[in-house]
Design a protein around this motif. Structure first.
Motif, PDB file in Angstrom:
ATOM      1  N   THR A  62      17.506   0.330   4.974  1.00 49.69           N
ATOM      2  CA  THR A  62      18.369  -0.121   6.073  1.00 49.69           C
ATOM      3  C   THR A  62      18.663  -1.605   5.906  1.00 49.69           C
ATOM      4  O   THR A  62      17.808  -2.374   5.442  1.00 49.69           O
ATOM      5  N   GLN A  63      19.863  -1.980   6.268  1.00 51.00           N
ATOM      6  CA  GLN A  63      20.248  -3.393   6.167  1.00 51.00           C
ATOM      7  C   GLN A  63      21.048  -3.784   7.392  1.00 51.00           C
ATOM      8  O   GLN A  63      22.040  -3.134   7.743  1.00 51.00           O
ATOM      9  N   SER A  64      20.585  -4.828   8.067  1.00 53.04           N
ATOM     10  CA  SER A  64      21.290  -5.364   9.222  1.00 53.04           C
ATOM     11  C   SER A  64      22.074  -6.597   8.790  1.00 53.04           C
ATOM     12  O   SER A  64      21.584  -7.426   8.017  1.00 53.04           O
TER      13      SER A  64
ATOM     14  N   ALA B 239      16.246  -2.346  11.607  1.00 50.06           N
ATOM     15  CA  ALA B 239      16.165  -0.893  11.737  1.00 50.06           C
ATOM     16  C   ALA B 239      15.246  -0.311  10.676  1.00 50.06           C
ATOM     17  O   ALA B 239      15.065  -0.890   9.595  1.00 50.06           O
ATOM     18  N   THR B 240      14.652   0.835  10.996  1.00 49.07           N
ATOM     19  CA  THR B 240      13.849   1.608  10.040  1.00 49.07           C
ATOM     20  C   THR B 240      14.295   3.069  10.126  1.00 49.07           C
ATOM     21  O   THR B 240      14.913   3.475  11.111  1.00 49.07           O
ATOM     22  N   THR B 241      13.981   3.847   9.076  1.00 50.95           N
ATOM     23  CA  THR B 241      14.410   5.246   9.068  1.00 50.95           C
ATOM     24  C   THR B 241      13.213   6.183   8.979  1.00 50.95           C
ATOM     25  O   THR B 241      12.130   5.802   8.565  1.00 50.95           O
TER      26      THR B 241
ATOM     27  N   ALA C  99      17.395  11.017   8.890  1.00 53.99           N
ATOM     28  CA  ALA C  99      18.398   9.963   8.696  1.00 53.99           C
ATOM     29  C   ALA C  99      19.385  10.372   7.608  1.00 53.99           C
ATOM     30  O   ALA C  99      19.056  11.142   6.710  1.00 53.99           O
TER      31      ALA C  99
ATOM     32  N   SER D 297      27.373   3.758   7.346  1.00 56.41           N
ATOM     33  CA  SER D 297      27.548   2.391   7.813  1.00 56.41           C
ATOM     34  C   SER D 297      28.027   2.442   9.253  1.00 56.41           C
ATOM     35  O   SER D 297      28.922   3.233   9.603  1.00 56.41           O
TER      36      SER D 297
ATOM     37  N   VAL E 255      16.740   7.176  12.924  1.00 57.80           N
ATOM     38  CA  VAL E 255      16.815   5.714  12.824  1.00 57.80           C
ATOM     39  C   VAL E 255      16.185   5.088  14.065  1.00 57.80           C
ATOM     40  O   VAL E 255      16.464   5.516  15.184  1.00 57.80           O
TER      41      VAL E 255
ATOM     42  N   LEU F  32      25.235  -2.089  10.544  1.00 61.73           N
ATOM     43  CA  LEU F  32      24.007  -1.435  10.086  1.00 61.73           C
ATOM     44  C   LEU F  32      24.371  -0.536   8.911  1.00 61.73           C
ATOM     45  O   LEU F  32      25.218   0.360   9.046  1.00 61.73           O
ATOM     46  N   THR F  33      23.742  -0.765   7.764  1.00 65.65           N
ATOM     47  CA  THR F  33      24.009   0.028   6.559  1.00 65.65           C
ATOM     48  C   THR F  33      22.762   0.813   6.185  1.00 65.65           C
ATOM     49  O   THR F  33      21.677   0.238   6.046  1.00 65.65           O
ATOM     50  N   ILE F  34      22.916   2.129   6.048  1.00 63.28           N
ATOM     51  CA  ILE F  34      21.804   3.007   5.658  1.00 63.28           C
ATOM     52  C   ILE F  34      22.150   3.653   4.331  1.00 63.28           C
ATOM     53  O   ILE F  34      23.220   4.277   4.192  1.00 63.28           O
TER      54      ILE F  34
END
Length: 469
Positions: free
Chosen positions: A88-90, A98-100, A104, A108, A243, A258-260
Motif C-alpha cells: 500500500t502507498q499513501s 493503510a495496510t492490507t 484486498a 488506485s 484494507v 491510495l495505491t494498492i
C-alpha cells in the motif's frame, strides 16, 4: 618305617586352595573363553542390528524434519496468503496510511479526509489545590452509552480523591481522570478513552462542581472515490474490503491517492523458500538411499563403499519419485494462465532439484500474480498435491511415524535381549567355574594319592652298620 604324608603348599585331603592348582589349567581364562564364545556372537549380532535400526530411526527423523519444512513453505503459498499479499502507498503519510489483509485487490483510490475522530475532554472548575474538597455524595459518569457511579465521603472528599475513584472504578465505562495543576489553580480533566461522538462524556452530581468541554467528540469522515464514509475510530477497516486505513490528520478539500499493488517481493521470497526446502528434502532422500562406492576394493575383490541409512527402502524412494512427478507435471485449474512451474521461471536440474530464474518469476508475478497463485493452489494445484502427499508421509500415523514406531519396538526388544544375555553370561560363568573347580579338586585328590603311594612303595635305603645273613 616312617612315611611323611604332608602336602603343604599343594593340596590337602583333596581340597583345592587355588583355581587350577590341582590340574595346572588356567581355569579363569578357560571359563572366560567359553562364556565369550557362547555369548559374544549373539551379543554382537544384536548390537549391530540395534545400531543399524537406530541409524535408520535417526535418518527417518531428519527426513521428517526436512519434509515438514517443505510442507510449511507449501502451506505458506497455498493457504498462508504468501502469494496474496499487497503493498500500500499513501500519497501523504501525514494524512493517512493503510495496510492490507485477505480480500484486498489491486487498485488506485482517490481519498479526501475531512475530519479525524477525537475524544471528548471536559475540565472542572478551578480548585485551590488537588487536596481541596469537592463535595461528598454520588457522581455518575456516562460514556459510550454506559454509566457508572462513584461516591465520595469524608475519607476521600478531595479533587485527587475523585480522580482516584473514577480511575479505580471496576465498572468504568470509558472515562479517564487526570489532575492538572495550573497557574489558575487545580483542575480535574475527564477524557473519553475512545474517540467518536457516541463516546462523549457526561457528568451528573448534586455536588457543587461544574465541568465544561474543552474538546468536543468527533467522528472521522471523508470520501473514497467520491463515496462518503464516517467512523467513530481513526482505524477504519469496513470501508475498503481487505484494507485498514489509519487516519493521522484531516485535510479538508484536499485529495490524496491510495495505491494498492501486488507484493511481488514477498511472493518471490515465498517461492524461493519453497524451492530451497524442496531441494533440501530431495537431496536428503537421494543421499540416504544411495550407495557411495569407495576408492578401492576389499581383498575378496568386492567393491567397498558407504551405504545410506535408507538404502533399499522402497517406500522412501517412492516418496522421491512422487515429489519429482508433482513438481514436473502440469497443475492448476483449467483456464489458468500458468500450468507448469517452468512458465514462472522454476526449472528442474539434471539431479531433480529445482532452480529459480528470478527475472522470469518476478515478471510472472508482476503481470499475473493471481495465475501464479492458481498454479500452486486449487484442487489440482502443485502446492495442493504436495500437501496431500506430505500429509501421508509426515502426518500423524503417516509413513515415517509408522516406520519409526516399528523400528523403536525392535530396538527395545533387542535391549531386553542384551540384558538377558548379560544375565546368562553371569550364570554360565558361575556354572563353568563350579564344574572346573570340581574337576580340579578331583585331580588334586588323585595327585595326593599318587604322592602317598610313591612314598609308601619307594625303595628303602639299607644302613651300612646293619648285619646281614
Amino acid at each position: 618305617m616312617t612315611v611323611s604324608l604332608s602336602t603343604t603348599g599343594t593340596a590337602s585331603a583333596g581340597t583345592v586352595t587355588s583355581q587350577g592348582i590341582g590340574s595346572g589349567i588356567d581355569i579363569a581364562s578357560l571359563v572366560s573363553s567359553l562364556v565369550t564364545s557362547t555369548i559374544k556372537p549373539q551379543q554382537t549380532l544384536l548390537q549391530n542390528n540395534q545400531a543399524a535400526d537406530q541409524s535408520t530411526i535417526s535418518a527417518l527423523g531428519a527426513l521428517k524434519s526436512a519434509l515438514s519444512s517443505l510442507q510449511t513453505t507449501v502451506d505458506a503459498i497455498t493457504t498462508g496468503g504468501a502469494l496474496s499479499k499487497f503493498t500500500t502507498q499513501s500519497s501523504d503519510n501525514s494524512v493517512f496510511t493503510a495496510t492490507t489483509s485477505s480480500g484486498a485487490v489491486a487498485g488506485s483510490y482517490q481519498m479526501q479526509i475531512q475530519t479525524v475522530a477525537q475524544v471528548n475532554t471536559l475540565r472542572s472548575t478551578a480548585f485551590s489545590s488537588s487536596s481541596a474538597a469537592v463535595g461528598t455524595g454520588p457522581y455518575t459518569f456516562t460514556a459510550g452509552g454506559k454509566s457508572f457511579s462513584v461516591t465520595l465521603d469524608g475519607t476521600n472528599d478531595t479533587l485527587s480523591g475523585l480522580a482516584s475513584a473514577i480511575n479505580g472504578a471496576s465498572d468504568n465505562s470509558g472515562v479517564s481522570a487526570t489532575i492538572v495543576n495550573g497557574s489558575g489553580g487545580s483542575y480535574l480533566l475527564l477524557s473519553a478513552t475512545q474517540t467518536g461522538i457516541a463516546n462523549a462524556v457526561s457528568v451528573a452530581s448534586s455536588a457543587p462542581i461544574g465541568f465544561s468541554s474543552i474538546q468536543s467528540a468527533s467522528d472521522a469522515s471523508g470520501t473514497i472515490d467520491g463515496l462518503p464514509f464516517d467512523s467513530a475510530s481513526n482505524t477504519i477497516s469496513n470501508v475498503l474490503t481487505g484494507v485498514t486505513l489509519s487516519l493521522a490528520s484531516a485535510a479538508p478539500n484536499t485529495t490524496q491517492t491510495l495505491t494498492i499493488g501486488a507484493d511481488t517481493q514477498s511472493a518471490a521470497t515465498a517461492v524461493q523458500s519453497f524451492v530451497t526446502a524442496y531441494n533440501a528434502a530431495l537431496s536428503l532422500i537421494t543421499s540416504d538411499t544411495a550407495f557411495t562406492p569407495g576408492s578401492s576394493t576389499s581383498g575378496s575383490g568386492s567393491s567397498t563403499g558407504t551405504a545410506g541409512p535408507l538404502l533399499g527402502d522402497l517406500a522412501v524412494e517412492s516418496v522421491s519419485r512422487q515429489l519429482e512427478s508433482i513438481v514436473g507435471g502440469s497443475a492448476g485449474s483449467g483456464g489458468n494462465a500458468f500450468t507448469l512451474l517452468s512458465q514462472i521461471g522454476v526449472t528442474t536440474n539434471d539431479d531433480g532439484t529445482l532452480a529459480v530464474n528470478s527475472d522470469t518469476l518476478n515478471s510472472a508475478l508482476q503481470q499475473n500474480s493471481s495465475a501464479v497463485k492458481g498454479l500452486f493452489s486449487g484442487t489440482n494445484g502443485i502446492g495442493t498435491q504436495l500437501d496431500t502427499l506430505l500429509n501421508t508421509v509426515v502426518g500423524a500415523g503417516g509413513l515415517i511415524s509408522t516406520k519409526t514406531s516399528a523400528l523403536q519396538t525392535e530396538v527395545d526388544s533387542m535391549t531386553t535381549q542384551l540384558t538377558q544375555l548379560t544375565a546368562k553370561s553371569a550364570q554360565l560363568t558361575a556354572q563353568y567355574n563350579a564344574q572346573f573347580n570340581a574337576m580340579d579338586s578331583i585331580v588334586a585328590a588323585y595327585k595326593n594319592t599318587a604322592s602317598l603311594l610313591t612314598q609308601l612303595y619307594a625303595p628303602r635305603t639299607t644302613s651300612s652298620s646293619s648285619s646281614g645273613s
